[in-house]
Enzyme design. Structure first.
Site, mmCIF file in Angstrom:
data_model
loop_
_atom_site.group_PDB
_atom_site.id
_atom_site.type_symbol
_atom_site.label_atom_id
_atom_site.label_comp_id
_atom_site.label_asym_id
_atom_site.label_seq_id
_atom_site.Cartn_x
_atom_site.Cartn_y
_atom_site.Cartn_z
ATOM 1 C CD GLU A 70 3.187 5.753 4.293
ATOM 2 O OE1 GLU A 70 3.102 6.127 6.179
ATOM 3 O OE2 GLU A 70 2.820 4.372 4.905
ATOM 4 C CE1 TYR A 89 -5.893 4.528 2.648
ATOM 5 C CE2 TYR A 89 -4.603 2.134 3.536
ATOM 6 C CZ TYR A 89 -4.663 3.489 2.600
ATOM 7 O OH TYR A 89 -3.074 3.918 2.470
ATOM 8 C CG ASP A 108 1.616 -0.226 4.845
ATOM 9 O OD1 ASP A 108 1.872 0.150 3.742
ATOM 10 O OD2 ASP A 108 0.266 -0.481 5.792
ATOM 11 C CG ASP A 129 -1.586 1.464 1.568
ATOM 12 O OD1 ASP A 129 -2.375 1.446 0.661
ATOM 13 O OD2 ASP A 129 -1.976 2.074 1.874
#
Ligand SMILES: *[C@@H]1O[C@H](CO)[C@@H](O)[C@H](O)[C@H]1NC(C)=O
Ligand SMILES: *[C@@H]1O[C@H](CO)[C@@H](O)[C@H](O)[C@H]1NC(C)=O
Length: 567
Positions: free
Chosen positions: A542, A338, A189, A186
């Site tokens: 990220e 999510y 991670d 994703d």
């Protein structure tokens, strides 16, 4: 390992040899030390010791462990322990070895230090900027596609271009042993969250369909087809029967506790699915959208594949409208990460894509039935209203969609309701601020293609994308442009080369990631344009599959605008 080893030699890494100082010789047993000068910052290392005769050894300071030895017992390879990961330039690496020998006197030896913290990657040749644009869009497209290759899970193909990635998560399986390998990790991670993965696939594929000439002209068309096929193949595997769709592999709590390579994961990776009893019309419709868009991308390139995609799309959309519900209610493991807000927008978006693929009225009827009128919040992995109004305007030309598109962009453009940073970024949310602006830049370009305020929308889209590419003095795309991020919050690129261990210490170390994660768009600045390149800042630094999707499609769109002479 051999090719990497050859690369080190080719790259001319220090082949300096350090001789062993003999400390003790008890006849049959010896102790010696190496004081190896360190001439560059090293993040993960190997030491190859060559003895004058066969020995068996261990390292005595706890800095290294013996990893392997040659069959003749003369060459021994040590690798750093987690405690001795970083070596600074100017320091010496002091190692002690003790061992047994069988010859008549203690052996002599030399040691060679190898830096496992350098990037073995050589980029494909630079693409000239021939569009006359301020930034080299071809290079961005090339690198953004490379980012998706770095995210690949499963068995990698022989033409894998990321030398620090290998096969991983080969045991990802469903409840009945179904093969769920493949897809994309994703973000930084290694969970496979299908909701954002499918949304990213739809958005990337839309960019390919709408701006195919941009991919063609940049020489990236074949790479782009591979890029979308990777998640499409995985999503096909996840659709195991008509009303049964796997929607997540990996448990975030377990996954997030692990900082290391995906190749070395050992935690359980459970898989979660939606069914008629535990439905998820949002994710079923989004996956149908990805497949329908995939059908359109492939119907000339490979009819067989296109038809497989469409068959699954039909079943999934039927699943979505027959069994209503939010997938994150059915699969609570997705909730903290999510969570779906509602399924109306996906039913609209999925229906619109189904109509584009099939031209069957029933799908357009469903899409319009689920349309949520008014200005949209934006566009994201969870929110597809803007995308839906652009698609519906494209196919119906109805005023309501045009009015809503105008209202949406009125609120997004300066003077509207969305705040701006002082340097001009439309600032929807602090978490991954750049991706919301990029998604809307893509949609502004697509709305412009439908004749809605083309000049204004294209300029606005360009300004938003150029903000990310360097207009504030630095780039927000790893490995691209001026002063780009070097410490993305991303596990695998932060790890040294195998066989060095990779752990939380890589998260904490202050240097750049070992591997340049080319093409990844980071989260972005705060509302005052403030940004820090820190690996532990997962809000600003990220990366994620969904961040790059609208961004890449918008860059393809801007390139097409140049090719078409529309600016
Ligand atoms: C980690 O994965 C690599 C493959 O990339 C493999 O060569 C290595 O042996 C693995 N290390 C451990 C400790 O499992
Ligand atoms: C077209 O797609 C089918 C189904 O995935 C595949 O078996 C076939 O090899 C593809 N053909 C080409 C030319 O890639």
């Amino acid at each position: 390992m051999l090719p990497l080893f050859l690369l080190w030699l080719i790259l001319g890494k220090c082949r300096c040899q350090t001789s062993m100082t003999s400390l003790f010789d008890w006849g049959g047993r010896f102790q010696g030390s190496f004081n190896i000068p360190v001439t560059t910052l090293i993040n993960g290392w190997e030491v190859i010791i060559t003895f004058s005769e066969p020995v068996s050894i261990r390292e005595g300071t706890g800095k290294g462990t013996v990893l392997s030895h040659s069959a003749d017992g003369r060459i021994h390879t040590l690798v750093n322990t987690e405690n001795s990961l970083i070596l600074n330039s100017g320091q010496t690496l002091d190692l002690q070895v003790e061992g047994m020998y069988t010859g008549s006197s203690a052996p002599t030896a030399t040691a060679q230090l190898i830096n496992l913290g350098h990037d073995p990657y050589t980029l494909p040749p630079a693409l000239p900027n021939h569009d006359g644009a301020k930034y080299n869009y071809d290079e961005v497209l090339m690198k953004s596609i490379l980012f998706y290759e770095a995210q690949r899970s499963g068995k990698l193909p022989p033409d894998n271009r990321i030398p620090w990635r290998a096969d991983s998560a080969l045991n990802d399986r469903g409840d009945n042993g179904e093969d769920l390998t493949g897809g994309w990790y994703d973000a930084g991670d290694h969970v496979k969250f299908n909701f954002p993965m499918a949304a990213s696939t739809t958005v990337l594929t839309w960019g390919l369909i709408a701006y195919m000439e941009a991919y063609q002209d940049s020489g990236q068309l074949d790479h782009m087809y591979s890029c979308i096929k990777w998640p499409l193949d995985y999503l096909l595997k996840c659709h195991v029967s008509k009303f049964e769709l796997y929607v997540q592999v990996g448990k975030a709590e377990l996954d997030h506790n692990y900082w290391g390579r995906p190749e070395n994961m050992t935690m359980p990776r459970p898989a979660y699915k939606i069914t008629a009893q535990n439905p998820g019309s949002d994710i079923a419709a989004e996956t149908a959208a990805a497949f329908a868009a995939g059908y359109l991308a492939y119907h000339n390139a490979n009819k067989t594949y296109a038809n497989i995609l469409l068959m699954h799309a039909r079943d999934l959309y039927e699943f979505a409208i027959t069994h209503k519900g939010k997938y994150s209610d059915s699969v609570p493991e997705a909730k903290g990460f999510y969570q779906s807000y509602d399924a109306q927008d996906e039913l609209c978006w999925g229906g619109a894509w189904m109509y584009l693929a099939t031209r069957e009225e029933k799908y357009l009827t469903e899409a319009e039935k689920h349309y949520e009128a008014g200005a949209a919040w934006g566009q994201s992995w969870d929110e597809k209203n803007t995308g839906c109004m652009v698609l519906l305007y494209k196919v119906t030309r109805k005023d309501i969609y045009k009015t809503d598109i105008e209202a949406t962009f009125k609120s997004w453009m300066p003077g509207g309701t969305i705040p701006y940073t002082p340097r001009g970024l439309a600032y929807r949310l602090n978490w991954g601020s750049l991706r919301y602006a990029s998604n809307m830049a893509m949609l502004a370009l697509l709305a412009a293609d439908e004749g809605i305020h083309p000049a204004e929308y294209r300029h606005w889209a360009q300004a938003q994308i150029h903000y990310a590419l360097g207009d504030t003095g630095h780039s927000y795309v790893v490995g691209f442009g001026v002063n780009p991020p070097t410490q993305p919050h991303h596990r695998s690129s932060s790890c040294p080369l195998v066989p060095a261990p990779c752990s939380n210490r890589e998260l904490q170390q202050s240097g750049p990631n070992t591997h340049i994660l080319y093409g990844a768009l980071v989260g972005g600045p705060d509302q005052s344009d403030h940004y820090e390149d820190r690996r532990d800042d997962y809000v600003k630094n990220e990366v994620a599959c969904d961040y790059n999707s609208g961004f890449q499609s918008a860059v393809a769109g801007l390139k097409a605008v140049h090719l078409r002479g529309q600016l």
